[in-house]
Write an enzyme that holds these catalytic residues in place. Structure first.
Site, PDB file in Angstrom:
ATOM      1  N   CYS A  43      -6.079   0.828   5.611  1.00  0.00           N
ATOM      2  CA  CYS A  43      -6.008  -0.196   4.570  1.00  0.00           C
ATOM      3  C   CYS A  43      -6.984  -1.308   4.934  1.00  0.00           C
ATOM      4  CB  CYS A  43      -4.593  -0.758   4.488  1.00  0.00           C
ATOM      5  SG  CYS A  43      -3.918  -0.626   2.844  1.00  0.00           S
ATOM      6  N   CYS A  78      -8.981   2.583   1.975  1.00  0.00           N
ATOM      7  CA  CYS A  78     -10.253   3.299   2.034  1.00  0.00           C
ATOM      8  C   CYS A  78     -10.080   4.641   2.749  1.00  0.00           C
ATOM      9  CB  CYS A  78     -11.305   2.457   2.757  1.00  0.00           C
ATOM     10  SG  CYS A  78     -12.918   3.277   2.855  1.00  0.00           S
ATOM     11  N   CYS A  97       0.855  -1.189   0.000  1.00  0.00           N
ATOM     12  CA  CYS A  97       0.000   0.000   0.000  1.00  0.00           C
ATOM     13  C   CYS A  97       0.893   1.241   0.000  1.00  0.00           C
ATOM     14  CB  CYS A  97      -0.915   0.010   1.220  1.00  0.00           C
ATOM     15  SG  CYS A  97      -1.928   1.508   1.318  1.00  0.00           S
TER      16      CYS A  97
END
Length: 342
Positions: free
Chosen positions: A168, A162, A148
């Site tokens: 995450c 999100c 990420c």
């Protein structure tokens, strides 16, 4: 002068980072304010001011608070459950790291990664067939793990990052995220259904309380608006769960040694649900950890093209089309589940 300039750049970088972190919480703050206002509008302006029937008041408030607690609980868990990172065994040893970094030939680097991966339960590959390796975190990625860029870490079974939870969504909190969507839908639906009657009364002038009128009218509009938007998102994630796919896997099929397979982890609807919610059905609707496994390895369905006499009867097997150099060919799927542990 050089030291002063360097310190200035570092201070600016830290300041920008703090602003970025603060800005990341803005969507969460917006949701929190909307939820707090909806609580006030429903409990105070509707139930305590507008409703006159005491039995109706108690019934409305009881059901509302049950949904409210479940919704807030799931949202809290989605926000504050940290994403799980791969274990130490997936990180390179000092010797392997030194050998990998000192090697300039890409093909030899791939061989080094392949040697290390043999000791690990890793079955997915890159598009070119190599072992999935994160240069940033310096580790071999477990199956379904992705890096990420926002969190700056590798996340087990990553689904997406999100902004509305500033977190995450992955193995550790995907169940909580699904429950958050489900309880958000129920919360909005319940508010819309119970407010509608009084919305009509205020709209037609049967009720005239000015302050409560504003809150009740606006409450219905907000509830319907969020319900419609959440309905599509929740429906999409229900479809993903039924296929045992993450959002990332829906856009890019995982690659195995035999090539890409969008259904590589699809075990059937029931087992797919158990992967996320666990085997204890009494825990399915509660935002508590119950997902199967540890996030490092997952049961797989193996596509078998094997010499099996049952495959001769095409009507007994589900077709699955995959791309081949000479066009699309059809393989018959056998639900072979290979269970392994990290």
């Amino acid at each position: 002068m050089a030291d002063a300039a360097r310190r200035g750049k570092m201070a600016l970088s830290r300041g920008l980072r703090c602003c970025q972190l603060a800005f990341a919480w803005l969507p969460v703050l917006i949701i929190a304010l909307v939820v707090l206002w909806s609580y006030y509008a429903y409990v105070c302006e509707l139930c305590l001011v507008t409703l006159s029937n005491p039995v109706e008041k108690v019934a409305y408030l009881t059901i509302f608070h049950v949904l409210f607690v479940l919704f807030v609980w799931a949202y809290w868990k989605s926000i504050f459950t940290p994403p799980v990172q791969p274990g130490k065994e997936y990180r390179m040893s000092y010797a392997d790291k030194e050998r990998y970094e000192n090697e300039e030939r890409p093909e030899v680097q791939r061989q080094i990664l392949a040697e290390i991966a043999r000791k690990l339960p890793v079955y997915t590959r890159t598009g070119s067939g190599g072992v999935r390796f994160c240069d940033t975190c310096q580790l071999i990625k477990p199956d379904r793990c992705h890096h990420c860029s926002v969190c700056a870490v590798c996340v087990l079974k990553m689904d997406h990052h999100c902004p509305w939870v500033n977190n995450c969504i992955g193995f550790s909190n995907y169940k909580f995220f699904l429950l958050f969507l489900a309880y958000s839908l129920l919360y909005c639906l319940y508010i819309a259904a119970t407010v509608f009657k009084y919305f009509v009364k205020y709209w037609t002038g049967e009720l005239t309380n000015g302050r409560s009128k504003f809150h009740v009218l606006f409450l219905l509009f907000v509830a319907v608006m969020f319900f419609v938007s959440l309905m599509f998102l929740f429906g999409y994630h229900c479809w993903l769960v039924s296929r045992n796919r993450s959002t990332l896997e829906a856009f890019s099929a995982p690659v195995f040694q035999n090539g890409p397979d969008k259904n590589g982890f699809n075990l059937g609807v029931v087992k797919n649900l158990q992967q996320v919610f666990g085997e204890e059905k009494k825990l399915w609707l509660l935002p508590v950890a119950s997902s199967q496994g540890d996030g490092h390895s997952f049961p797989m369905r193996i596509l078998c093209e094997a010499q099996n006499p049952l495959l001769a009867n095409e009507e007994q097997w589900e077709d699955d089309e995959i791309d081949e150099p000479h066009g699309k060919v059809t393989l018959k799927e056998i639900n072979c589940v290979l269970t392994y542990s990290a």
